[in-house]
Design an enzyme around this catalytic site. Sequence first.
Site, short mmCIF file in Angstrom:
data_model
loop_
_atom_site.label_atom_id
_atom_site.label_comp_id
_atom_site.label_asym_id
_atom_site.label_seq_id
_atom_site.Cartn_x
_atom_site.Cartn_y
_atom_site.Cartn_z
NE ARG A 75 7.26 5.39 -5.10
CZ ARG A 75 6.20 5.03 -4.39
NH1 ARG A 75 5.00 5.00 -4.93
NH2 ARG A 75 6.34 4.71 -3.12
CG HIS B 140 6.73 0.08 -1.25
ND1 HIS B 140 6.51 1.04 -2.22
CD2 HIS B 140 5.52 -0.49 -1.04
CE1 HIS B 140 5.23 1.02 -2.59
NE2 HIS B 140 4.61 0.08 -1.88
CD GLU C 107 0.39 4.16 0.51
OE1 GLU C 107 0.17 3.04 0.98
OE2 GLU C 107 -0.26 4.65 -0.42
CG ASN D 208 1.36 6.60 -2.93
OD1 ASN D 208 2.07 7.19 -3.75
ND2 ASN D 208 1.78 5.56 -2.24
CE1 TYR E 127 -3.80 3.25 -6.47
CE2 TYR E 127 -2.88 4.32 -4.54
CZ TYR E 127 -2.73 3.49 -5.64
OH TYR E 127 -1.52 2.90 -5.88
CD GLU F 287 1.67 3.64 -4.80
OE1 GLU F 287 0.53 3.19 -4.60
OE2 GLU F 287 2.66 3.31 -4.13
C1 NOJ Z 1 -0.28 1.90 -2.16
C2 NOJ Z 1 0.95 1.06 -2.01
O1 NOJ Z 1 2.08 1.87 -2.01
C3 NOJ Z 1 1.08 -0.05 -3.03
O2 NOJ Z 1 2.03 -0.95 -2.55
C4 NOJ Z 1 -0.26 -0.68 -3.28
O3 NOJ Z 1 -0.15 -1.79 -4.10
C5 NOJ Z 1 -1.18 0.34 -3.89
N1 NOJ Z 1 -1.32 1.48 -3.00
C6 NOJ Z 1 -2.57 -0.16 -4.21
O4 NOJ Z 1 -3.24 -0.53 -3.06
#
Ligand code: NOJ
Length: 534
Positions: free
Chosen positions: A112, A157, A203, A343, A345, A424
Site C-alpha cells: 500500500r 494521504h 482517515e 486502520n 491500532y 494498517e
Molecule cells: C495512520 C496513518 O495513516 C499513518 O500515516 C500513520 O503513520 C499511522 N497511522 C501511525 O500513526
Amino acid sequence: MKNMKLKCTIFSRCLILLLLWAISEVKCSIQEQSDIKRTDFPNGFLFGAATSAYQIEGAFLEDGKGLSNWDAYCRITGSIADGRNGDVADDHYHRYMEDIEIMHSLGLTAYRLSISWSRILPRGRLGEVNQVAVMFYNKIIDNLLLRGIEPFVTIYHFEHPQEFEERFGGWLSPLMQDEYVHFAKTCFENFGDRVKYWITINEPNLFSELAYERASYPPARCSPPFGNCASGNSDVEPLISAHNMLLGHAKAAKLYREQFKSKVDGLLGITVSAFMYVPLTDSEDDKEAAERALAFNSAWTLDPVVFGDYPPEMKRYHGSELPTFSSEERDLLRDSIDFIGINHYGSLYAKDCIHSSCICNDSSCTPGGDRAIRGFVYQTGVRNGVFIGDPTGMVRFFVVPRGMEEMVHYIKERYHNKPMLVTENGYSSPPSEYDDYRHDVKRIRFHQSYLAYLAQAIRKGADVRGYFIWSLMDNFEWSSGFRTKFGIYHIDSLTLNRIPKLSARWYRDFLTNSSHFDADLLNTISYRNKVKSE
Ligand code: NOJ
C-alpha cells in the site's frame, strides 16, 4: 434406577462439554501467543505492508515537485516534536528499487503506497501534470507487478499542494472537492490500467480532527478548549473538512465507476482510523458512551459512504453544526465503496459525560485521555490505575489484541459484512526499546496476537480480504517526527541503509510458511531484554 441413569448421562454430557470448552480456551490462548499461521487465513488473502508518500519519499522539490502543506508546516518552529521534516525522510524516491526488492524478499503479496499530490500536480488544476512524477510512480507500479506484488494505491494521504491553503483555505472550501476529483482523475488516467485497488482518502476522520480540532496537523487550526490557536473553530471546522472530503470521495468514486473501473475490474474503497471503544464501567451510560464514541469515530466516515448520510448519533448530538447532504449528494455517497479499509491500532475506554462531568486539565488527564470531549465521551487508556493494554510509543495506542476482533465485528454488523481490509496495523516502540531496536520482540508479539484475533473474526464470518503492516520501515511519523518508530525495517539515520529488525524475519517466515519462526530465539531475546530492563 432410570432416574439415576439419566442423571449420569446428563452429568457425563456436561463433563464432555466442559472439556471441549476448556480445550478451545487453551487453543485460543495458544493462538493468541505465537501459533498463528498464514494458513489460518483464506486462500488469496492479501498480506502486505503500508507506507505513505510524504512519510518515506524525501526528494523535496525535486524533479518538479511543488511545496506541500507538510513541507510548509514542518518549517514552523515547534510544529514537529524533533524539529525535523520529510525533506529526505527514507529517501525512497531514490531507493524505491531496493525497497521493492525488500518487499519481494519478504514475500509480500500487496503493497500500500500513496501518490504525492504536490509531486503529480504541483499547482493543482492550474498547472500541468508533472510527467517525471508520473514516471516515478509508473516504475514503482510496474516493478511491483513484475514481482507479483499487488499495488494498493491511496490517492490522498494527508498531503496536498500548500497553494490550496493560501488560495482558498484547503479542505474548508468546497473548491477542494473539485481539486481532489481532478487529482483522482489524473491518477486513474495514468495508473488505472494496472492498479486494481484504490483507496480514495486515508482517515478523513483522524485528519479532520488533528488538522482542525487539535491543531497537530496542518493547517493547525483550533479553538478552546481544544487549544489556543490564532484561528479556527474546533467544534465546526473538523465537520466541514470531513464533509468536503466525503463529497470529494463520492465524486471521484462515481467518475471511477463510470470511466475506469471496467478496464481492470478495479475496486475502490476508503480507509478510516478505527479505534475500538470499551465501556469504562458496566453502567448503561458508559455502554452508550462506547457506542457513541464508535459512531463519532469510524461511522462518521463510513455511514455516509455506505448509507448516504451521517450516523444518527452524530445528528442527534451535533444538531445544526453538522453539515447536511442534499438528496443528490446522498445518492452519490450511498454505496460509493467496494471495500472498507480499517486502520486499527488499539482500544480505549469510553466514559459517559452526559450524566457526569468529565473535563480534565493537563495535569488531571489520564494517559490516552482527552482534554476536550467529543460526543460527550471521555476517552482514556486507564481504568482504576491499570492500562487497558500495554502502552506503546504513541500516547493513545494501547496494545489490545482482542480489539481487532471487536472492531471487525462492529464494522461487519453495522455495514452488513461489506468486504474489509485491514489497511494498517502496527506497533510503535517506546523510547525504552530504541537501543535494542533490532530485537523488536514486542512488535512480533503484537502482530501475532492481532492476527490471531483477526483470523478468529474471519472464522466467525467476517469478510476480511487483506492485512497490511504499518509500516514497512521506520518513517516520518507526522508531528512526532522520526521519534516514533513503527517499521519492521530500521533506517540508519546517517547512511539511510535499511536494516531488518527481527519482526521482518518473522513476517518473512510467516508469509513463506517456513517451518516456524524460531520461538526459542524469541524467548532468549525476550529474556535478555527482561534482564536488561531489571
Ligand atoms: C495512520 C496513518 O495513516 C499513518 O500515516 C500513520 O503513520 C499511522 N497511522 C501511525 O500513526
